[in-house]
Design an enzyme around this catalytic site. Structure first.
Site, mmCIF file in Angstrom:
data_model
loop_
_atom_site.group_PDB
_atom_site.id
_atom_site.type_symbol
_atom_site.label_atom_id
_atom_site.label_comp_id
_atom_site.label_asym_id
_atom_site.label_seq_id
_atom_site.Cartn_x
_atom_site.Cartn_y
_atom_site.Cartn_z
ATOM 1 N N HIS A 1 -74.506 98.264 -26.227
ATOM 2 C CA HIS A 1 -74.151 96.860 -26.431
ATOM 3 C C HIS A 1 -74.826 96.281 -27.665
ATOM 4 C CE1 HIS A 1 -74.430 92.443 -25.265
ATOM 5 N NE2 HIS A 1 -73.141 92.688 -25.310
ATOM 6 N N GLU B 1 -78.415 97.634 -26.903
ATOM 7 C CA GLU B 1 -78.874 97.855 -25.531
ATOM 8 C C GLU B 1 -78.114 99.041 -24.948
ATOM 9 O OE1 GLU B 1 -80.253 93.826 -23.718
ATOM 10 O OE2 GLU B 1 -78.367 93.406 -24.720
ATOM 11 N N ASN C 1 -79.359 88.838 -22.523
ATOM 12 C CA ASN C 1 -78.729 87.704 -21.841
ATOM 13 C C ASN C 1 -79.391 87.369 -20.505
ATOM 14 O OD1 ASN C 1 -77.008 86.933 -23.833
ATOM 15 N ND2 ASN C 1 -75.367 88.289 -23.179
ATOM 16 N N SER D 1 -69.736 93.069 -22.819
ATOM 17 C CA SER D 1 -70.864 92.163 -22.572
ATOM 18 C C SER D 1 -71.018 91.832 -21.101
ATOM 19 C CB SER D 1 -70.661 90.851 -23.335
ATOM 20 O OG SER D 1 -70.711 91.081 -24.705
HETATM 21 P P1 NAD Z 1 -61.985 90.541 -30.478
HETATM 22 O O1 NAD Z 1 -60.978 89.789 -29.698
HETATM 23 O O2 NAD Z 1 -62.533 89.941 -31.722
HETATM 24 O O3 NAD Z 1 -61.414 91.981 -30.853
HETATM 25 C C1 NAD Z 1 -60.727 92.792 -29.954
HETATM 26 C C2 NAD Z 1 -59.911 93.813 -30.737
HETATM 27 O O4 NAD Z 1 -59.328 94.727 -29.838
HETATM 28 C C3 NAD Z 1 -58.778 93.198 -31.557
HETATM 29 O O5 NAD Z 1 -58.808 93.729 -32.858
HETATM 30 C C4 NAD Z 1 -57.519 93.629 -30.793
HETATM 31 O O6 NAD Z 1 -56.397 93.817 -31.636
HETATM 32 C C5 NAD Z 1 -57.980 94.936 -30.205
HETATM 33 N N1 NAD Z 1 -57.200 95.356 -29.036
HETATM 34 C C6 NAD Z 1 -56.461 94.617 -28.189
HETATM 35 N N2 NAD Z 1 -55.949 95.394 -27.216
HETATM 36 C C7 NAD Z 1 -56.363 96.642 -27.477
HETATM 37 C C8 NAD Z 1 -56.141 97.893 -26.859
HETATM 38 N N3 NAD Z 1 -55.401 98.007 -25.768
HETATM 39 N N4 NAD Z 1 -56.708 98.975 -27.430
HETATM 40 C C9 NAD Z 1 -57.459 98.879 -28.540
HETATM 41 N N5 NAD Z 1 -57.700 97.718 -29.171
HETATM 42 C C10 NAD Z 1 -57.167 96.619 -28.633
HETATM 43 O O7 NAD Z 1 -63.155 90.863 -29.437
HETATM 44 P P2 NAD Z 1 -64.732 91.054 -29.714
HETATM 45 O O8 NAD Z 1 -65.401 89.727 -29.714
HETATM 46 O O9 NAD Z 1 -64.929 91.979 -30.867
HETATM 47 O O10 NAD Z 1 -65.156 91.760 -28.353
HETATM 48 C C11 NAD Z 1 -64.847 93.106 -28.112
HETATM 49 C C12 NAD Z 1 -65.825 93.653 -27.090
HETATM 50 O O11 NAD Z 1 -67.154 93.500 -27.595
HETATM 51 C C13 NAD Z 1 -65.778 92.933 -25.745
HETATM 52 O O12 NAD Z 1 -65.989 93.885 -24.724
HETATM 53 C C14 NAD Z 1 -66.954 91.970 -25.818
HETATM 54 O O13 NAD Z 1 -67.519 91.702 -24.543
HETATM 55 C C15 NAD Z 1 -67.939 92.768 -26.656
HETATM 56 N N6 NAD Z 1 -68.953 91.977 -27.375
HETATM 57 C C16 NAD Z 1 -68.580 90.876 -28.109
HETATM 58 C C17 NAD Z 1 -69.567 90.134 -28.783
HETATM 59 C C18 NAD Z 1 -69.213 88.919 -29.609
HETATM 60 O O14 NAD Z 1 -70.152 88.174 -29.989
HETATM 61 N N7 NAD Z 1 -67.973 88.692 -29.976
HETATM 62 C C19 NAD Z 1 -70.924 90.539 -28.704
HETATM 63 C C20 NAD Z 1 -71.244 91.695 -27.979
HETATM 64 C C21 NAD Z 1 -70.248 92.391 -27.310
#
Ligand code: NAD
Length: 285
Positions: free
Chosen positions: A144, A156, A195, A123
């Site tokens: 995204h 996106e 955003n 993000s």
């Molecule tokens: P999260 O913390 O819920 O999940 C992250 C996952 O990655 C976990 O399951 C963790 O075990 C795993 N992980 C940790 N280290 C790792 C590694 N070295 N290799 C592989 N997996 C690993 O995070 P999230 O909210 O799902 O966000 C993940 C990505 O998505 C981020 O880049 C975030 O910016 C993006 N994002 C999040 C949202 C949101 O609303 N949460 C929206 C859009 C984009």
């Protein structure tokens, strides 16, 4: 050259990774989901089960056992080499920490076949921050998604100057095939489109309320009646949850820090974090 995307590997099975894996498998693609260890994979199984219940009841075509079959059909792996060995596309949704992402791309670049396209769901990082670690900047871009992909279905698509236009187009086509509305960015922009629009709106709304100019209800009412939008900025903040804007504002300039303090004293410290806690700017039953 036609780029054929059929096998997709999702890295990270947290909030977004599990949703991306589920939506992709639900749309008929072969999906592998990778996470770091057995504990994370057990959590992934649980998340996918919960998503199956959502898709079964809320998503057209999710009934008659299709949602449960989708969850069961996603291969889970904690072996990165095995997870990506035959992937056409890898979608990365691991923690938003630059060093973790860089390490992962360095490994991935060596392990994945030459044809594999890499897409980051980051993000806040730009694909330029990561491209040099991929070993294949021409096959790397950002894709995204928004939280609750089945409902808020924008994807996106943002490349760097090095992204091959055919790779970019293949990812746009893939996004459409999995039921997303692809939003094409012509160049890199922090915050993408959504955003870039939303954050200034939410900040302006909080400035009005924190400055004592108008109540949150009045701000929302004005926005809704004035533009025809279904929800106002404070209703949106309740959906996002108040800790996310707080964490961003607290690291900003003096005006942002004042807003963060206002959020903390009036809402966060009182347990009013948004819909998730039953109350934010509004009360929820
Ligand atoms: P999260 O913390 O819920 O999940 C992250 C996952 O990655 C976990 O399951 C963790 O075990 C795993 N992980 C940790 N280290 C790792 C590694 N070295 N290799 C592989 N997996 C690993 O995070 P999230 O909210 O799902 O966000 C993940 C990505 O998505 C981020 O880049 C975030 O910016 C993006 N994002 C999040 C949202 C949101 O609303 N949460 C929206 C859009 C984009």
């Amino acid at each position: 050259m036609t780029i054929d995307i059929r096998k997709v590997t999702v890295l990270g099975t947290g909030v977004l990774g599990s949703q991306i894996a589920f939506q992709t498998a639900f749309s008929g693609f072969t999906v592998t989901a990778y996470d770091i260890d057995d504990k994370a994979l057990a959590a992934a199984k649980e998340r996918l089960g919960k998503l199956a219940a959502v898709y079964a009841t809320q998503v057209p075509g999710g009934g008659d056992g299709k949602a449960e079959r989708t969850a069961a059909g996603i291969a889970l792996s904690s072996d990165l080499a095995q997870a990506v060995q035959d992937a056409d596309l890898v979608i990365e949704a691991i923690p938003e920490v630059l060093s973790i992402k860089q390490d992962t791309y360095e490994q991935l670049g060596k392990l994945a076949p030459e044809r594999t396209i890499f897409a980051t769901n980051s993000s806040t990082l730009l694909p330029s921050d990561l491209k040099d670690f991929t070993g294949r900047p021409d096959k790397f871009l950002a894709l995204h998604f928004a939280n609750q992909v089945w409902h808020f279905n924008t994807a996106e698509v943002m490349g760097t100057a090095d992204t091959d236009p055919q790779v970019y187009q293949a990812v746009v086509d893939f996004a459409t095939k999995i039921g997303m509305v692809p939003i094409e960015l012509h160049k890199e922009k922090a915050g993408y489109v959504l955003n870039s629009l939303l954050v200034p709106l939410l900040d302006a709304a909080m400035n009005l309320a924190a400055g004592g100019y108008a109540d949150p209800e009045a701000v929302d009412q004005t926005w809704q009646i004035g533009t025809g939008a279904p929800a106002g900025p404070f209703r949106i903040l309740d959906v996002i949850g108040l800790t996310t804007p707080y964490n961003i504002l607290v690291h900003g300039d003096d005006t942002s820090k004042k807003l963060a303090q206002w959020l903390k004293e009036n809402y966060i410290d009182k347990g009013k974090l948004g819909i998730a806690t039953g109350e934010g700017f509004y009360k929820y039953s």
